[in-house]
Scaffold this motif. Structure first.
Motif, PDB file in Angstrom:
ATOM      1  N   TYR A  78       0.232  17.005   1.350  1.00 37.49           N
ATOM      2  CA  TYR A  78       0.840  15.975   1.228  1.00 37.49           C
ATOM      3  C   TYR A  78       1.627  15.308   2.594  1.00 37.49           C
ATOM      4  O   TYR A  78       2.720  14.638   2.522  1.00 37.49           O
ATOM      5  CB  TYR A  78       1.933  15.999   0.268  1.00 37.49           C
ATOM      6  CG  TYR A  78       1.473  16.492  -1.172  1.00 37.49           C
ATOM      7  CD1 TYR A  78       0.863  15.404  -2.051  1.00 37.49           C
ATOM      8  CD2 TYR A  78       1.613  17.717  -1.781  1.00 37.49           C
ATOM      9  CE1 TYR A  78       0.278  15.708  -3.131  1.00 37.49           C
ATOM     10  CE2 TYR A  78       0.667  17.913  -2.901  1.00 37.49           C
ATOM     11  CZ  TYR A  78       0.327  16.769  -3.665  1.00 37.49           C
ATOM     12  OH  TYR A  78      -0.479  17.062  -4.752  1.00 37.49           O
ATOM     13  N   ARG A 100       1.801   6.813  -6.781  1.00 37.60           N
ATOM     14  CA  ARG A 100       0.617   7.940  -7.122  1.00 37.60           C
ATOM     15  C   ARG A 100       1.327   9.425  -7.013  1.00 37.60           C
ATOM     16  O   ARG A 100       1.102  10.283  -7.638  1.00 37.60           O
ATOM     17  CB  ARG A 100      -0.571   7.836  -6.064  1.00 37.60           C
ATOM     18  CG  ARG A 100      -1.300   6.346  -6.484  1.00 37.60           C
ATOM     19  CD  ARG A 100      -2.526   6.444  -5.635  1.00 37.60           C
ATOM     20  NE  ARG A 100      -3.356   5.309  -5.950  1.00 37.60           N
ATOM     21  CZ  ARG A 100      -4.292   5.207  -6.728  1.00 37.60           C
ATOM     22  NH1 ARG A 100      -4.524   6.248  -7.461  1.00 37.60           N
ATOM     23  NH2 ARG A 100      -4.970   4.217  -6.935  1.00 37.60           N
ATOM     24  N   PHE A 101       2.012   9.439  -5.823  1.00 39.28           N
ATOM     25  CA  PHE A 101       2.987  10.761  -5.272  1.00 39.28           C
ATOM     26  C   PHE A 101       3.881  11.052  -6.527  1.00 39.28           C
ATOM     27  O   PHE A 101       4.060  12.286  -6.957  1.00 39.28           O
ATOM     28  CB  PHE A 101       3.469  10.418  -4.020  1.00 39.28           C
ATOM     29  CG  PHE A 101       4.258  11.715  -3.626  1.00 39.28           C
ATOM     30  CD1 PHE A 101       3.671  12.805  -2.966  1.00 39.28           C
ATOM     31  CD2 PHE A 101       5.722  11.922  -3.795  1.00 39.28           C
ATOM     32  CE1 PHE A 101       4.205  14.017  -2.470  1.00 39.28           C
ATOM     33  CE2 PHE A 101       6.516  13.064  -3.610  1.00 39.28           C
ATOM     34  CZ  PHE A 101       5.843  13.997  -2.624  1.00 39.28           C
ATOM     35  N   GLU A 148       0.687  -1.287  -0.039  1.00 40.99           N
ATOM     36  CA  GLU A 148      -0.133  -0.116   0.064  1.00 40.99           C
ATOM     37  C   GLU A 148       0.766   1.332   0.027  1.00 40.99           C
ATOM     38  O   GLU A 148       0.454   2.140  -0.807  1.00 40.99           O
ATOM     39  CB  GLU A 148      -0.993  -0.021   1.183  1.00 40.99           C
ATOM     40  CG  GLU A 148      -1.995  -1.006   0.996  1.00 40.99           C
ATOM     41  CD  GLU A 148      -1.674  -2.619   1.465  1.00 40.99           C
ATOM     42  OE1 GLU A 148      -0.665  -2.678   2.130  1.00 40.99           O
ATOM     43  OE2 GLU A 148      -2.288  -3.387   1.084  1.00 40.99           O
ATOM     44  N   GLU A 149       1.971   1.195   0.923  1.00 41.85           N
ATOM     45  CA  GLU A 149       3.101   2.427   0.715  1.00 41.85           C
ATOM     46  C   GLU A 149       3.527   2.699  -0.565  1.00 41.85           C
ATOM     47  O   GLU A 149       3.770   3.726  -0.963  1.00 41.85           O
ATOM     48  CB  GLU A 149       3.980   2.238   1.986  1.00 41.85           C
ATOM     49  CG  GLU A 149       3.494   2.368   3.354  1.00 41.85           C
ATOM     50  CD  GLU A 149       4.476   1.755   4.311  1.00 41.85           C
ATOM     51  OE1 GLU A 149       4.499   2.753   5.429  1.00 41.85           O
ATOM     52  OE2 GLU A 149       5.355   0.889   4.310  1.00 41.85           O
ATOM     53  N   TYR A 150       3.901   1.457  -1.254  1.00 44.92           N
ATOM     54  CA  TYR A 150       4.481   1.573  -2.523  1.00 44.92           C
ATOM     55  C   TYR A 150       3.570   2.082  -3.608  1.00 44.92           C
ATOM     56  O   TYR A 150       4.010   2.896  -4.382  1.00 44.92           O
ATOM     57  CB  TYR A 150       4.891   0.092  -3.110  1.00 44.92           C
ATOM     58  CG  TYR A 150       5.574   0.244  -4.361  1.00 44.92           C
ATOM     59  CD1 TYR A 150       6.816   0.531  -4.460  1.00 44.92           C
ATOM     60  CD2 TYR A 150       4.720  -0.393  -5.295  1.00 44.92           C
ATOM     61  CE1 TYR A 150       7.495   0.608  -5.628  1.00 44.92           C
ATOM     62  CE2 TYR A 150       5.668  -0.212  -6.727  1.00 44.92           C
ATOM     63  CZ  TYR A 150       6.951   0.407  -6.948  1.00 44.92           C
ATOM     64  OH  TYR A 150       7.485   0.244  -8.030  1.00 44.92           O
ATOM     65  N   GLU A 151       2.217   1.727  -3.532  1.00 39.49           N
ATOM     66  CA  GLU A 151       1.403   2.468  -4.349  1.00 39.49           C
ATOM     67  C   GLU A 151       1.405   3.942  -4.119  1.00 39.49           C
ATOM     68  O   GLU A 151       1.113   4.536  -5.038  1.00 39.49           O
ATOM     69  CB  GLU A 151      -0.214   1.768  -4.423  1.00 39.49           C
ATOM     70  CG  GLU A 151      -1.142   2.314  -5.190  1.00 39.49           C
ATOM     71  CD  GLU A 151      -2.433   1.644  -5.133  1.00 39.49           C
ATOM     72  OE1 GLU A 151      -3.410   2.026  -5.457  1.00 39.49           O
ATOM     73  OE2 GLU A 151      -2.406   0.590  -4.703  1.00 39.49           O
ATOM     74  N   LEU A 152       1.255   4.324  -2.774  1.00 38.65           N
ATOM     75  CA  LEU A 152       1.283   5.691  -2.487  1.00 38.65           C
ATOM     76  C   LEU A 152       2.158   6.353  -3.056  1.00 38.65           C
ATOM     77  O   LEU A 152       2.279   7.510  -3.505  1.00 38.65           O
ATOM     78  CB  LEU A 152       1.238   5.745  -0.792  1.00 38.65           C
ATOM     79  CG  LEU A 152       1.140   7.073  -0.290  1.00 38.65           C
ATOM     80  CD1 LEU A 152      -0.037   7.842  -0.813  1.00 38.65           C
ATOM     81  CD2 LEU A 152       1.099   7.199   1.334  1.00 38.65           C
ATOM     82  N   LEU A 153       3.632   5.838  -3.095  1.00 42.28           N
ATOM     83  CA  LEU A 153       4.833   6.413  -3.650  1.00 42.28           C
ATOM     84  C   LEU A 153       4.765   6.693  -5.016  1.00 42.28           C
ATOM     85  O   LEU A 153       4.954   7.587  -5.716  1.00 42.28           O
ATOM     86  CB  LEU A 153       6.069   5.615  -3.362  1.00 42.28           C
ATOM     87  CG  LEU A 153       6.511   5.552  -2.019  1.00 42.28           C
ATOM     88  CD1 LEU A 153       7.803   4.659  -1.985  1.00 42.28           C
ATOM     89  CD2 LEU A 153       7.027   6.921  -1.645  1.00 42.28           C
ATOM     90  N   HIS A 211       0.827  13.109   4.524  1.00 39.15           N
ATOM     91  CA  HIS A 211       0.398  11.938   4.928  1.00 39.15           C
ATOM     92  C   HIS A 211       1.554  11.028   4.070  1.00 39.15           C
ATOM     93  O   HIS A 211       1.651   9.727   4.518  1.00 39.15           O
ATOM     94  CB  HIS A 211      -0.884  11.289   4.213  1.00 39.15           C
ATOM     95  CG  HIS A 211      -0.890  11.657   2.553  1.00 39.15           C
ATOM     96  ND1 HIS A 211      -0.983  12.770   2.023  1.00 39.15           N
ATOM     97  CD2 HIS A 211      -1.042  10.908   1.704  1.00 39.15           C
ATOM     98  CE1 HIS A 211      -0.883  12.842   0.784  1.00 39.15           C
ATOM     99  NE2 HIS A 211      -1.214  11.543   0.466  1.00 39.15           N
ATOM    100  N   VAL A 212       2.316  11.488   3.288  1.00 37.18           N
ATOM    101  CA  VAL A 212       3.389  10.826   2.641  1.00 37.18           C
ATOM    102  C   VAL A 212       4.590  11.100   3.120  1.00 37.18           C
ATOM    103  O   VAL A 212       5.812  10.487   2.646  1.00 37.18           O
ATOM    104  CB  VAL A 212       3.407  10.903   1.167  1.00 37.18           C
ATOM    105  CG1 VAL A 212       4.029  12.380   0.538  1.00 37.18           C
ATOM    106  CG2 VAL A 212       3.903   9.915   0.384  1.00 37.18           C
ATOM    107  N   LEU A 230       6.686   8.370   5.051  1.00 33.78           N
ATOM    108  CA  LEU A 230       7.239   7.298   4.044  1.00 33.78           C
ATOM    109  C   LEU A 230       8.355   8.083   3.006  1.00 33.78           C
ATOM    110  O   LEU A 230       9.170   6.951   2.933  1.00 33.78           O
ATOM    111  CB  LEU A 230       6.003   6.989   3.032  1.00 33.78           C
ATOM    112  CG  LEU A 230       6.180   5.777   1.752  1.00 33.78           C
ATOM    113  CD1 LEU A 230       6.732   4.657   2.740  1.00 33.78           C
ATOM    114  CD2 LEU A 230       4.945   5.705   1.306  1.00 33.78           C
TER     115      LEU A 230
END
Length: 213
Positions: free
Chosen positions: A198, A167-168, A160-165, A200-201, A204
């Motif tokens: 941003y 998208r970012f 999930e964190e990788y997907e967030l990266l 929230h990221v 990470l």
């Protein structure tokens, strides 16, 4: 692009509003000078009736000028607000782009730990999920996802964190790039000025910077 269009449209309206107010203001100011001339002549000729009339004209015209100046101040304040929004947007885009490059470096480090065939399928899976706004990956990717999760686990990052990266990284601007002279300490300090939208990221990003040290 939508943000830029909105700012540009607002600025264009204010510019038109400002330009349309110039001629009326100049006319009023010219009228003000003419009234002063008439008043001067009235005083010189001891024409009190004329002076009284000119004084009323002066007072009325001054009210109009004052109202125009107040409206102009409002327009100036709105322009200042737009300028601040533009500067904030440019600063945010620059900051986001810097960290986009850190994400790219992390992805390179991650890629060597994943089988090439699996890697290609994983990128395809993420691309399809993000593009089509799906909730989950397709069943065809189950084995690839499992292998990819194991590689991510070595870095203390979940899928999930990788997907967030991803998208970012996709959202960040493409104009600015991380300076080759920028150190990990520089990047960490810059996180203190990270845009609120941003936050929230932020943790990470700090994690991947530590990984790349």
């Amino acid at each position: 692009m939508e943000r830029i269009d909105k700012i540009w449209n607002n600025f264009s309206k204010l510019k038109l509003k400002h330009r349309s107010s110039i001629k009326p203001f100049e006319d009023r100011w010219q009228e003000q000078e003419e009234i002063f001339e008439y008043m001067t002549k009235g005083f010189e000729n001891n024409d009190l009736q004329r002076c009284r009339y000119d004084f009323e004209q002066l007072r009325d015209n001054s009210r109009h000028i004052l109202q125009m100046m107040r409206q102009q101040n409002i327009t100036i304040d709105e322009m200042i607000t737009i300028s601040e929004e533009t500067l904030k947007m440019l600063n945010n885009d620059k900051i986001l782009s810097i960290y986009r490059d850190w994400i790219a470096d992390f992805i390179k480090k991650l890629r060597v730990r994943v089988d090439p065939v699996c890697w290609n399928r994983i990128q395809e899976a993420f691309s399809e999920k993000i593009r089509k706004k799906k909730i989950d990956f397709g069943l065809d990717y189950n084995e690839d996802i499992l292998q990819f999760k194991n590689a991510l686990r070595d870095f203390g990052i979940n899928i999930e964190e990788y997907e967030l990266l991803l998208r970012f990284k996709k959202e960040s601007n493409i104009i600015f790039h991380k300076s080759s002279k920028q150190t990990s300490d520089d990047a960490k300090k810059l996180l203190d000025t990270f845009p609120d939208e941003y936050k929230h990221v932020k943790d990470l990003l700090l994690k991947i910077i530590n990984i790349l040290e």
